[in-house]
Write a protein that holds these residues in place. Sequence first.
Motif, mmCIF file in Angstrom:
data_model
loop_
_atom_site.group_PDB
_atom_site.id
_atom_site.type_symbol
_atom_site.label_atom_id
_atom_site.label_comp_id
_atom_site.label_asym_id
_atom_site.label_seq_id
_atom_site.Cartn_x
_atom_site.Cartn_y
_atom_site.Cartn_z
ATOM 1 N N GLU A 123 31.598 -22.268 4.749
ATOM 2 C CA GLU A 123 31.070 -22.257 3.382
ATOM 3 C C GLU A 123 29.807 -21.407 3.296
ATOM 4 O O GLU A 123 29.610 -20.662 2.326
ATOM 5 C CB GLU A 123 30.771 -23.688 2.925
ATOM 6 C CG GLU A 123 30.332 -23.766 1.462
ATOM 7 C CD GLU A 123 30.046 -25.194 1.014
ATOM 8 O OE1 GLU A 123 29.632 -25.368 -0.148
ATOM 9 O OE2 GLU A 123 30.239 -26.127 1.828
ATOM 10 N N ALA A 124 28.954 -21.516 4.306
ATOM 11 C CA ALA A 124 27.725 -20.728 4.321
ATOM 12 C C ALA A 124 28.042 -19.240 4.448
ATOM 13 O O ALA A 124 27.420 -18.398 3.789
ATOM 14 C CB ALA A 124 26.821 -21.177 5.469
ATOM 15 N N TYR A 150 29.242 -17.958 1.153
ATOM 16 C CA TYR A 150 28.126 -17.777 0.226
ATOM 17 C C TYR A 150 27.422 -16.447 0.500
ATOM 18 O O TYR A 150 27.115 -15.694 -0.434
ATOM 19 C CB TYR A 150 27.136 -18.932 0.370
ATOM 20 C CG TYR A 150 25.861 -18.723 -0.416
ATOM 21 C CD1 TYR A 150 25.812 -19.010 -1.777
ATOM 22 C CD2 TYR A 150 24.725 -18.205 0.199
ATOM 23 C CE1 TYR A 150 24.649 -18.790 -2.510
ATOM 24 C CE2 TYR A 150 23.564 -17.972 -0.530
ATOM 25 C CZ TYR A 150 23.531 -18.271 -1.879
ATOM 26 O OH TYR A 150 22.379 -18.037 -2.593
ATOM 27 N N ARG A 186 29.483 -13.627 -0.786
ATOM 28 C CA ARG A 186 29.403 -13.505 -2.245
ATOM 29 C C ARG A 186 28.105 -12.843 -2.680
ATOM 30 O O ARG A 186 28.074 -12.139 -3.695
ATOM 31 C CB ARG A 186 29.520 -14.891 -2.903
ATOM 32 C CG ARG A 186 30.886 -15.533 -2.806
ATOM 33 C CD ARG A 186 31.030 -16.684 -3.793
ATOM 34 N NE ARG A 186 30.043 -17.734 -3.603
ATOM 35 C CZ ARG A 186 30.177 -18.758 -2.780
ATOM 36 N NH1 ARG A 186 31.287 -18.866 -2.042
ATOM 37 N NH2 ARG A 186 29.244 -19.683 -2.683
ATOM 38 N N ARG A 187 27.053 -13.042 -1.903
ATOM 39 C CA ARG A 187 25.770 -12.431 -2.232
ATOM 40 C C ARG A 187 25.645 -11.009 -1.686
ATOM 41 O O ARG A 187 24.618 -10.360 -1.845
ATOM 42 C CB ARG A 187 24.623 -13.291 -1.688
ATOM 43 C CG ARG A 187 24.543 -14.679 -2.289
ATOM 44 C CD ARG A 187 24.414 -14.667 -3.808
ATOM 45 N NE ARG A 187 23.235 -13.972 -4.270
ATOM 46 C CZ ARG A 187 22.092 -14.567 -4.627
ATOM 47 N NH1 ARG A 187 21.999 -15.891 -4.566
ATOM 48 N NH2 ARG A 187 21.068 -13.874 -5.056
ATOM 49 N N LEU A 217 23.935 -25.557 -0.322
ATOM 50 C CA LEU A 217 25.162 -24.847 -0.655
ATOM 51 C C LEU A 217 25.902 -25.503 -1.810
ATOM 52 O O LEU A 217 26.695 -24.856 -2.490
ATOM 53 C CB LEU A 217 26.065 -24.769 0.580
ATOM 54 C CG LEU A 217 25.487 -23.957 1.745
ATOM 55 C CD1 LEU A 217 26.379 -24.085 2.971
ATOM 56 C CD2 LEU A 217 25.327 -22.491 1.354
#
Length: 204
Positions: A75-76, A79, A82-83, A161
Amino acid sequence: FSSGLGGDVISFVMETERLSFMEAVEKLAEEAGMQLPTASPQAQEKYNRGQRLRECCGAAAIYFEDRLRASEGAEARAYLDRRGLPKTSWERYHLGYAPDDWRRTQEHLKAEGFTQTEIVDAGLAIQKENGGDPYDRFRGRLMFPIPDSRGQIIAFGGRALEADAKPKYLNSPDTDIFHKSNVLYRYKAAREALGHGTGGGLVV
């Protein structure tokens, strides 16, 4: 000269790099290739304690980096993708992931040889007021190590998150080696970049 302040090279380094007297002397001696005289037992004990806390934070940073690359860090990693932050930046900034567990970070650090007291004093665990077992301060968060002016890890910032997590950003508390008002994030890297005429930042 421009500031009108007086003092010597030691006080200059203390002021510009936010170091204690002993840290400034050690830094200058290291750069000059000189060996420091033996410190008093009290000063040596304080120095050794600070070094242990830095080593504890450093070991935690390595652990968090490893967890980011493990399955639980998916998940990290998503993220960060996505950034638009590439893996090269993960490595450059030593980003990591704190397991979403109440005691796993502590248990890992204990296995590395650190005591419960050192882990708590480094700001990585929270001691309950009622005397119960300490628990990990950072859980299920994207981790940003905070280095001192010499590049040693002294604290962390953790970003939640989950959208409804509180607080969104969680920082280490003040400790014997970390004082929020005296630390500028990535000061060492910024100073080196200025010296080479380069730049670069991290915004998440």
